[in-house]
Scaffold this motif. Structure first.
Motif, PDB file in Angstrom:
ATOM      1  N   PHE A 182       0.854  -1.186   0.000  1.00  0.00           N
ATOM      2  CA  PHE A 182       0.000   0.000   0.000  1.00  0.00           C
ATOM      3  C   PHE A 182       0.890   1.236   0.000  1.00  0.00           C
ATOM      4  CE2 PHE A 182      -2.278  -3.484   1.932  1.00  0.00           C
ATOM      5  CZ  PHE A 182      -3.514  -3.427   1.300  1.00  0.00           C
ATOM      6  N   GLU A 183       0.674   2.105  -0.993  1.00  0.00           N
ATOM      7  CA  GLU A 183       1.518   3.287  -1.156  1.00  0.00           C
ATOM      8  C   GLU A 183       0.667   4.544  -1.169  1.00  0.00           C
ATOM      9  OE1 GLU A 183       3.559   2.531  -4.805  1.00  0.00           O
ATOM     10  OE2 GLU A 183       4.941   1.083  -3.915  1.00  0.00           O
ATOM     11  N   GLY A 184       1.302   5.687  -0.872  1.00  0.00           N
ATOM     12  CA  GLY A 184       0.555   6.942  -0.852  1.00  0.00           C
ATOM     13  C   GLY A 184      -0.511   6.908   0.224  1.00  0.00           C
ATOM     14  N   GLN A 185      -1.707   7.386  -0.116  1.00  0.00           N
ATOM     15  CA  GLN A 185      -2.826   7.354   0.836  1.00  0.00           C
ATOM     16  C   GLN A 185      -3.896   6.421   0.320  1.00  0.00           C
ATOM     17  OE1 GLN A 185      -3.878  10.910   2.944  1.00  0.00           O
ATOM     18  NE2 GLN A 185      -6.058  10.524   2.709  1.00  0.00           N
TER      19      GLN A 185
ATOM     20  N   VAL B  34     -14.014  -4.501   3.209  1.00  0.00           N
ATOM     21  CA  VAL B  34     -13.242  -4.648   1.966  1.00  0.00           C
ATOM     22  C   VAL B  34     -12.321  -5.861   2.082  1.00  0.00           C
ATOM     23  CG1 VAL B  34     -11.341  -3.615   0.639  1.00  0.00           C
ATOM     24  CG2 VAL B  34     -13.350  -2.253   1.224  1.00  0.00           C
ATOM     25  N   SER B  35     -12.178  -6.571   0.974  1.00  0.00           N
ATOM     26  CA  SER B  35     -11.286  -7.732   0.922  1.00  0.00           C
ATOM     27  C   SER B  35     -10.230  -7.496  -0.158  1.00  0.00           C
ATOM     28  CB  SER B  35     -12.083  -8.996   0.593  1.00  0.00           C
ATOM     29  OG  SER B  35     -11.218 -10.106   0.425  1.00  0.00           O
ATOM     30  N   ILE B  36      -8.960  -7.631   0.236  1.00  0.00           N
ATOM     31  CA  ILE B  36      -7.838  -7.441  -0.690  1.00  0.00           C
ATOM     32  C   ILE B  36      -7.152  -8.786  -0.875  1.00  0.00           C
ATOM     33  CG2 ILE B  36      -5.725  -6.174  -1.183  1.00  0.00           C
ATOM     34  CD1 ILE B  36      -8.115  -4.339  -0.892  1.00  0.00           C
ATOM     35  N   GLY B  37      -7.110  -9.270  -2.119  1.00  0.00           N
ATOM     36  CA  GLY B  37      -6.478 -10.549  -2.415  1.00  0.00           C
ATOM     37  C   GLY B  37      -4.969 -10.465  -2.400  1.00  0.00           C
ATOM     38  N   ALA B  38      -4.328 -11.597  -2.555  1.00  0.00           N
ATOM     39  CA  ALA B  38      -2.870 -11.688  -2.471  1.00  0.00           C
ATOM     40  C   ALA B  38      -2.192 -10.943  -3.619  1.00  0.00           C
ATOM     41  CB  ALA B  38      -2.448 -13.153  -2.494  1.00  0.00           C
ATOM     42  N   ASN B  39      -0.998 -10.416  -3.302  1.00  0.00           N
ATOM     43  CA  ASN B  39      -0.097  -9.858  -4.318  1.00  0.00           C
ATOM     44  C   ASN B  39      -0.669  -8.644  -5.040  1.00  0.00           C
ATOM     45  OD1 ASN B  39       2.027 -12.034  -4.121  1.00  0.00           O
ATOM     46  ND2 ASN B  39       0.256 -13.267  -4.731  1.00  0.00           N
ATOM     47  N   CYS B  40      -1.414  -7.813  -4.330  1.00  0.00           N
ATOM     48  CA  CYS B  40      -1.944  -6.575  -4.907  1.00  0.00           C
ATOM     49  C   CYS B  40      -1.034  -5.398  -4.532  1.00  0.00           C
ATOM     50  CB  CYS B  40      -3.356  -6.300  -4.403  1.00  0.00           C
ATOM     51  SG  CYS B  40      -4.594  -7.465  -5.003  1.00  0.00           S
ATOM     52  N   VAL B  41      -0.937  -4.431  -5.446  1.00  0.00           N
ATOM     53  CA  VAL B  41      -0.258  -3.167  -5.179  1.00  0.00           C
ATOM     54  C   VAL B  41      -1.297  -2.067  -5.335  1.00  0.00           C
ATOM     55  CG1 VAL B  41       1.572  -1.582  -5.880  1.00  0.00           C
ATOM     56  CG2 VAL B  41       1.945  -4.055  -6.016  1.00  0.00           C
ATOM     57  N   ILE B  42      -1.522  -1.297  -4.269  1.00  0.00           N
ATOM     58  CA  ILE B  42      -2.586  -0.290  -4.261  1.00  0.00           C
ATOM     59  C   ILE B  42      -2.012   1.023  -3.760  1.00  0.00           C
ATOM     60  CG2 ILE B  42      -4.844   0.327  -3.329  1.00  0.00           C
ATOM     61  CD1 ILE B  42      -5.410  -2.651  -2.992  1.00  0.00           C
ATOM     62  N   ALA B  43      -2.171   2.078  -4.577  1.00  0.00           N
ATOM     63  CA  ALA B  43      -1.634   3.389  -4.223  1.00  0.00           C
ATOM     64  C   ALA B  43      -2.665   4.472  -4.494  1.00  0.00           C
ATOM     65  CB  ALA B  43      -0.360   3.672  -5.020  1.00  0.00           C
ATOM     66  N   ASN B  44      -2.799   5.389  -3.547  1.00  0.00           N
ATOM     67  CA  ASN B  44      -3.635   6.583  -3.722  1.00  0.00           C
ATOM     68  C   ASN B  44      -5.035   6.224  -4.217  1.00  0.00           C
ATOM     69  OD1 ASN B  44      -1.484   8.528  -3.072  1.00  0.00           O
ATOM     70  ND2 ASN B  44      -0.557   7.728  -4.935  1.00  0.00           N
TER      71      ASN B  44
ATOM     72  N   HIS C 293      -3.392  -4.246  -9.756  1.00  0.00           N
ATOM     73  CA  HIS C 293      -2.542  -3.070  -9.586  1.00  0.00           C
ATOM     74  C   HIS C 293      -3.405  -1.818  -9.694  1.00  0.00           C
ATOM     75  CE1 HIS C 293       1.007  -0.422 -11.127  1.00  0.00           C
ATOM     76  NE2 HIS C 293       0.744  -0.220  -9.859  1.00  0.00           N
ATOM     77  N   ILE C 294      -3.447  -1.040  -8.622  1.00  0.00           N
ATOM     78  CA  ILE C 294      -4.225   0.198  -8.582  1.00  0.00           C
ATOM     79  C   ILE C 294      -3.277   1.326  -8.212  1.00  0.00           C
ATOM     80  CG2 ILE C 294      -6.107   1.448  -7.463  1.00  0.00           C
ATOM     81  CD1 ILE C 294      -7.398  -1.252  -6.822  1.00  0.00           C
ATOM     82  N   ASP C 295      -3.168   2.346  -9.070  1.00  0.00           N
ATOM     83  CA  ASP C 295      -2.317   3.490  -8.754  1.00  0.00           C
ATOM     84  C   ASP C 295      -2.995   4.773  -9.203  1.00  0.00           C
ATOM     85  OD1 ASP C 295      -0.407   5.289  -8.099  1.00  0.00           O
ATOM     86  OD2 ASP C 295       1.184   4.450  -9.338  1.00  0.00           O
ATOM     87  N   GLY C 296      -3.505   5.522  -8.230  1.00  0.00           N
ATOM     88  CA  GLY C 296      -4.220   6.750  -8.540  1.00  0.00           C
ATOM     89  C   GLY C 296      -3.330   7.945  -8.796  1.00  0.00           C
TER      90      GLY C 296
ATOM     91  N   ARG D 227      -5.821   2.899 -13.292  1.00  0.00           N
ATOM     92  CA  ARG D 227      -4.874   3.998 -13.385  1.00  0.00           C
ATOM     93  C   ARG D 227      -5.509   5.308 -12.926  1.00  0.00           C
ATOM     94  NH1 ARG D 227      -2.826   3.894 -19.308  1.00  0.00           N
ATOM     95  NH2 ARG D 227      -1.644   5.697 -18.541  1.00  0.00           N
ATOM     96  N   PRO D 228      -4.736   6.396 -12.891  1.00  0.00           N
ATOM     97  CA  PRO D 228      -5.261   7.659 -12.357  1.00  0.00           C
ATOM     98  C   PRO D 228      -6.576   8.086 -13.006  1.00  0.00           C
ATOM     99  CG  PRO D 228      -2.908   7.831 -12.695  1.00  0.00           C
ATOM    100  CD  PRO D 228      -3.312   6.517 -13.264  1.00  0.00           C
ATOM    101  N   GLY D 229      -7.491   8.536 -12.151  1.00  0.00           N
ATOM    102  CA  GLY D 229      -8.772   9.023 -12.633  1.00  0.00           C
ATOM    103  C   GLY D 229      -9.823   7.959 -12.840  1.00  0.00           C
ATOM    104  N   ALA D 230      -9.529   6.716 -12.525  1.00  0.00           N
ATOM    105  CA  ALA D 230     -10.544   5.661 -12.625  1.00  0.00           C
ATOM    106  C   ALA D 230     -11.557   5.844 -11.498  1.00  0.00           C
ATOM    107  CB  ALA D 230      -9.898   4.281 -12.529  1.00  0.00           C
ATOM    108  N   ARG D 231     -12.836   5.864 -11.863  1.00  0.00           N
ATOM    109  CA  ARG D 231     -13.913   6.033 -10.891  1.00  0.00           C
ATOM    110  C   ARG D 231     -14.948   4.935 -11.128  1.00  0.00           C
ATOM    111  NH1 ARG D 231     -10.530   8.852  -9.205  1.00  0.00           N
ATOM    112  NH2 ARG D 231     -10.462  11.136  -9.067  1.00  0.00           N
TER     113      ARG D 231
END
Length: 460
Positions: free
Chosen positions: A278-281, A288-298, A312-315, A335-339
């Motif tokens: 988990f990176e950023g904020q 919420v359930s987060i599966g294995a090997n995920c990278v989530i930022a902002n 992979h989620i990076d805002g 990616r950034p701006g996904a809603r």
């Protein structure tokens, strides 16, 4: 103090700028100073001074909680010499808290106890009982327990080497007294350096009480001098974060395989599988359930959403929002701006960038949605994409509610698909489509009977 080169790091990067949990070592120390509501931070720089000072720019500006002054220590002649450089910018009416830029995990509560022990008049030392004190300065006390001196390891006698209470490198001292004692330092010792610890004997000689606040948590005073020590502190930090979250009710599959490199906020009932970063904020809603090997930022992930493994989620600056009850992944990329609205499905190998998907929309397989507005209950077929870039500018695709886009379609933006319409598989659309219509744009199928494939020419 942030002037050291950090030779054992074997890196061109100044030691205090090496990252721990996603931010520089010095950044952790500055965060601590902010938490203490210090009125000023004085950063002593030397090796890589310009880089170090630039890294502190995040703590300046309109939102700054304190002022920052920079002083240079060139050459580096010991800890006492480092603090001597700060004398011109220290106000006489303050208490000076001396911290090291490579000691990142000291807790604000610990330092508040140290400042209370100082009480504006005493010399207060943060000490630690250590089973193996080799290399550390020893706390020498009188028979009645009063601190007399700190003796550096290289200058200690055999009896002093047997002492297991060590000085952490952190002290709180009245500024006016500190200035007088710094002026009396010399370098007549085994290392030929100006030891800050020598001010203890000056305080004793002047009748100023020397007090110690002793802790038993070695991680809080551990410094970084090598990549091995940096990795050890990284794991210590992550384990501390993991325990904090679990005490708040978060379920971690394995706290040893978990990384926070920013700020992670979790509501009740969150579960996180192994090897997630988990990176950023990042904000995770209830359940919420987060599966294995995920990278989530902002990102903001709302209640009941499920993030399947390898997502992979990076805002970045724009952020990402995942609506309540949404399903994302596995192997998806936001990616950034996904809603994503409530109950949206984003499946394997689907990428979403700067696009809004309304409640119940689905893109379950092998798709790209960029610069798009997608209505409720839209089904976006496998292999389909929005062609949003013309080589110079980005354009937007609008897909109204209840549209069904078949497999392997290309929607060339700018374009609007009318509500309730259907796009036949394999179509490339360049024009708007009316509501409720079936739209097909592909070459006519032709079959040639009795056709033979070309044959390889025989070898000579």
């Amino acid at each position: 103090m942030a002037a050291g080169k950090g030779t054992r790091m074997k890196s061109p990067l100044p030691k205090v700028l090496h990252p721990l949990a996603g931010r520089p070592l010095l950044g952790h120390v500055m965060d601590t100073a902010q938490a203490l509501q210090a009125r000023r931070a004085v950063v002593v720089t030397g090796h890589g001074a310009m880089e170090v000072e630039a890294a502190c720019s995040a703590y300046t500006g309109a939102t700054a909680q304190f002022s920052i002054s920079y002083v240079r220590q060139e050459p580096q002649l010991g800890t006492g010499h480092a603090v001597q450089q700060a004398v011109p910018v220290l106000a006489d009416d303050g208490v000076v808290l001396i911290l090291s830029g490579d000691v990142p995990l000291t807790q604000p509560a610990t330092l508040l106890h140290l400042l209370a022990a100082c009480a504006g008049t005493h010399l207060a030392l943060l000490t630690l009982e250590m089973g193996n004190p080799s290399g550390y300065g020893r706390i020498v006390r009188r028979a009645d327990g009063v601190v007399q001196a700190i003796v550096e390891h290289k200058d200690a006698s055999a009896a002093q080497l047997a002492i297991t209470e060590i000085y952490s490198g952190i002290m709180a001292v009245p500024a006016a007294q500190l200035k007088r004692w710094l002026a009396r330092l010399d370098n007549k010792n085994a290392q030929g350096e100006y030891y800050l610890t020598d001010i203890v004997k000056f305080a004793v000689a002047d009748g100023v009480a020397v007090v110690a606040h002793k802790i038993n948590d070695a991680v809080q005073v551990a410094g970084v001098n090598s990549p091995v020590q940096l990795a050890e502190l990284e794991r210590a930090f992550q384990l501390r974060e993991a325990h904090r979250l679990m005490e708040d009710g978060v379920r971690l599959a394995d706290p040893a395989r978990f990384d926070v490199r920013g700020d992670l906020f979790c509501a009740h009932g969150v579960s996180i599988d192994v090897n997630c970063v988990f990176e950023g904020q990042v904000n995770l809603g209830e359940g919420v359930s987060i599966g294995a090997n995920c990278v989530i930022a902002n990102a903001i992930i709302e209640a009941g959403a499920v993030i399947h493994p390898f997502t992979h989620i990076d805002g970045e600056a724009l952020g990402v929002t995942v609506g309540a009850g949404a399903l994302v992944g596995p192997f998806a990329r936001l990616r950034p701006g996904a809603r994503l609205g409530a109950e949206v499905h984003i499946g394997n190998f689907v990428e979403v960038k700067n696009a809004t998907l309304a409640k119940g929309a689905k893109a379950n397989h092998l798709a790209y949605l960029g610069d798009a507005t997608v209505g409720e209950r839209v089904n976006f077929g496998a292999g389909s994409i929005t062609a949003n870039y013309d080589g110079a500018n980005k354009h937007r695709t609008t897909i109204e509610a209840d549209v069904h886009v078949g497999s392997n379609c290309v929607l060339v933006a700018p374009i609007t698909l009318g509500a309730g319409g259907t796009v036949g598989g394999g179509s490339t659309l360049t024009k708007d489509t009316p509501a409720g219509a079936l739209s097909v744009a592909r070459g006519r199928q032709v079959s040639i009977a009795n056709w033979s494939r070309p044959q390889k020419a025989p070898k000579a």
